[in-house]
Scaffold this motif. Sequence first.
Motif, PDB file in Angstrom:
ATOM      1  N   UNK A  76     -68.681 -54.820 -10.821  1.00 24.43           N
ATOM      2  CA  UNK A  76     -69.372 -53.728 -11.506  1.00 24.43           C
ATOM      3  C   UNK A  76     -68.796 -52.365 -11.127  1.00 24.43           C
ATOM      4  N   UNK A  77     -67.491 -52.335 -10.830  1.00 21.40           N
ATOM      5  CA  UNK A  77     -66.881 -51.052 -10.446  1.00 21.40           C
ATOM      6  C   UNK A  77     -66.983 -50.024 -11.580  1.00 21.40           C
ATOM      7  N   UNK A  78     -66.974 -50.489 -12.820  1.00 20.06           N
ATOM      8  CA  UNK A  78     -66.967 -49.538 -13.945  1.00 20.06           C
ATOM      9  C   UNK A  78     -68.344 -49.345 -14.580  1.00 20.06           C
ATOM     10  N   UNK A 105     -62.317 -58.004 -17.271  1.00 20.85           N
ATOM     11  CA  UNK A 105     -61.060 -57.486 -17.835  1.00 20.85           C
ATOM     12  C   UNK A 105     -61.312 -56.953 -19.255  1.00 20.85           C
ATOM     13  N   UNK A 106     -62.166 -57.671 -19.991  1.00 17.67           N
ATOM     14  CA  UNK A 106     -62.404 -57.295 -21.390  1.00 17.67           C
ATOM     15  C   UNK A 106     -63.084 -55.928 -21.512  1.00 17.67           C
ATOM     16  N   UNK A 107     -64.132 -55.708 -20.716  1.00 16.87           N
ATOM     17  CA  UNK A 107     -64.853 -54.428 -20.833  1.00 16.87           C
ATOM     18  C   UNK A 107     -63.971 -53.287 -20.338  1.00 16.87           C
ATOM     19  N   UNK A 108     -63.144 -53.565 -19.321  1.00 16.64           N
ATOM     20  CA  UNK A 108     -62.249 -52.530 -18.815  1.00 16.64           C
ATOM     21  C   UNK A 108     -61.211 -52.171 -19.876  1.00 16.64           C
ATOM     22  N   UNK A 356     -59.150 -61.332 -24.357  1.00 14.61           N
ATOM     23  CA  UNK A 356     -59.806 -60.114 -23.842  1.00 14.61           C
ATOM     24  C   UNK A 356     -59.576 -58.915 -24.767  1.00 14.61           C
ATOM     25  N   UNK A 357     -58.592 -59.027 -25.649  1.00 11.31           N
ATOM     26  CA  UNK A 357     -58.373 -58.000 -26.663  1.00 11.31           C
ATOM     27  C   UNK A 357     -58.991 -58.454 -28.001  1.00 11.31           C
ATOM     28  N   UNK A 420     -55.547 -51.903 -14.064  1.00 12.33           N
ATOM     29  CA  UNK A 420     -55.225 -50.544 -13.584  1.00 12.33           C
ATOM     30  C   UNK A 420     -56.454 -49.636 -13.650  1.00 12.33           C
ATOM     31  N   UNK A 421     -57.265 -49.817 -14.694  1.00 14.28           N
ATOM     32  CA  UNK A 421     -58.436 -48.946 -14.837  1.00 14.28           C
ATOM     33  C   UNK A 421     -59.443 -49.217 -13.713  1.00 14.28           C
ATOM     34  N   UNK A 422     -59.591 -50.481 -13.348  1.00 14.10           N
ATOM     35  CA  UNK A 422     -60.535 -50.823 -12.269  1.00 14.10           C
ATOM     36  C   UNK A 422     -59.959 -50.349 -10.930  1.00 14.10           C
TER      37      UNK A 422
END
Length: 433
Positions: A76-78, A105-108, A356-357, A420-422
Motif C-alpha cells: 500500500x505504498x501508493x 503493479x496494475x494500479x501503479x 497489468x496494462x 519505478x513509481x513504487x
Amino acid sequence: MTTLTKQIEKKKKSSGGNMMDNVLEQFNSAAEYIDLHPNIKRILSITNNEIVVHFPVKLDNGEVEIFTGYRVQHNNALGPYKGGLRYHPTVDIDAARALAMWMTWKTSLAGLPYGGGKGGIQLDPSKYSEAELERITRRFTFALADNIGPEHDIPAPDVNTNSQTMAWIADTYMSTRPPAERTANHHVVTGKPDGSGGLEGRDRATGYGVFLSIKFWSERNNETLEGKKFIVQGFGNVGYWVSHFLEQEGAMLVAVQDAFGSIENQKGIKVEDLLNYTKANDGSIVDFPEAKAINKEEFFGVECEILIPAALGNQITERNAHQVKAKLIAEGANGPTNGEGERLLLERGILIIPDILCNSGGVIGSYFEWLQNRNGELWHLDEVMPKLDKKMRESLNKVFEYSEKEGMELRKAAYCIAIKRIEKAYVQRGIFP
Ligand code: NAD
C-alpha cells in the motif's frame, strides 16, 4: 515426498502455485533491469498482510457449512489496497498472493493512488442458491470486518462475483457501522450496481479497456479492425464486453471457450446472440446453435488474428503456445500466460499486451466510482467513457514507447514503469521507524 506433500504440491501447481512463480519471475526480471534497490525488492517480493477466515453459513437445507475466505494485501505504498474478490474452487492463499501482487503493479502503472490486494472464497458458486450466496457473502464480509474499509482496502468484482455481490458487501459493511457513519462508507467496494452508488459504465470498463488496447495496436500498425478475426476464452464480464466493442468496430468473433465447452464458426458468431443464449442456459455457451463444438485442446489453435484470454490464469503455457495462430494476444484475464509460454510466443513474433496494462480499464473505472462516492457526485456514462479512454491511452502510450526505447517486450516495460513509481514513493518516504 509423503502422499500428503505430493497432494499439496499437485494442488499448488494446479492453482495459485504456478501463478506465484509467474508473477515473481516477471517482477524479478524487471527489478533486475531497473536495478531496483535490494531493500525495496525485498519489501515488494512479499505481501504485507494475509487474512484467512473460516466462517459458518446456514444452507437452505438447514445444515451449516464452514467456508474459507482470503484477503491478501500485498502493498500500500501508493494508497489503499485495491483488488477483486473471486469465488472459485482454485482460490487459495497462493492464488490470492499472486493476484494481489499483480494488482500492485496494475494500479501503479495506471497512475492511481492505490496499492494491491486480492481475495475470495474457495467454492464453486454453481452449487449454491442465490440466497445461500447472499448469506455466504454477507458472513464473509462480517468475518473480514475492519480488514477492509473505504480508505484501507477496497474490494471489487472478479471471477464469479458481480455488482450484486458488491451490493451485499457494501450493505453488510455499512450496516455494521454506527448509524451516522453508514453512508460515508459507501466506497468500501467498487463495482456496485449503478442504482446503489455504482458507476455508470463500470460493468464494461475492463472489456472496453481490452478493446482499446487492441484498437491502439491496430492504429499503430495503420490498420483497422474491420474483418479481423478474434477468439475469446471466457465469456463473462470481460469476455462479453470486449467482444461487444470489437464487433461494433467490424471485427468478427470466430471461437469462444468457457468453463463448459468450446465453439467455433469461421463465418462469425454474433456476440449479442451468444449473450442471450448464455443468459437462457445457466451462463453456458454449449450447444449454441450458430456454431460447432470443438475440442477443448483445439481452442488456442483456431485460425484468427487476435486471441483474448478472459478467464483464468495459466492458460497459455509451453503445452499449447505452439498452437497459437493469432498475431496479437490481449490479456483480459490476470496471469493467463506463463513464463515458458510467453518465451515461445515471443520467439514466434507474437505480440502480447500484458494483463497489468490490457485489463486495467476495470480498476480505472473502480477508481472513478470511488471518487464519485467520496465526493458525493453522480457521473454519467458520457463523461465516464472519455475519461476512461484518456487514462487507458496514456498508459498504452507510456508502455509502448518505453518498450520501443528500451528494446524490450511490453510486459517487462509495463513492470519497469510500475515498479519505478513504487520505488520512488519508498525512496521519498523512507522506512519507518
Ligand atoms: P466472470 O466470472 O464474469 O467470467 C468468467 C468466464 O470464464 C466465464 O465465462 C467462465 O465460464 C469462464 N471460465 C471459467 N473457468 C474456465 C476454464 N477453465 N476454461 C475456460 N473458461 C473458463 O469473470 P470476469 O470478471 O469476466 O473475469 C475474467 C478474468 O478477467 C479474470 O482473470 C479476472 O481476474 C480478470 N479481470 C476482471 C476484471 C473485472 O472488472 N471483472 C478486471 C480485471 C481483470
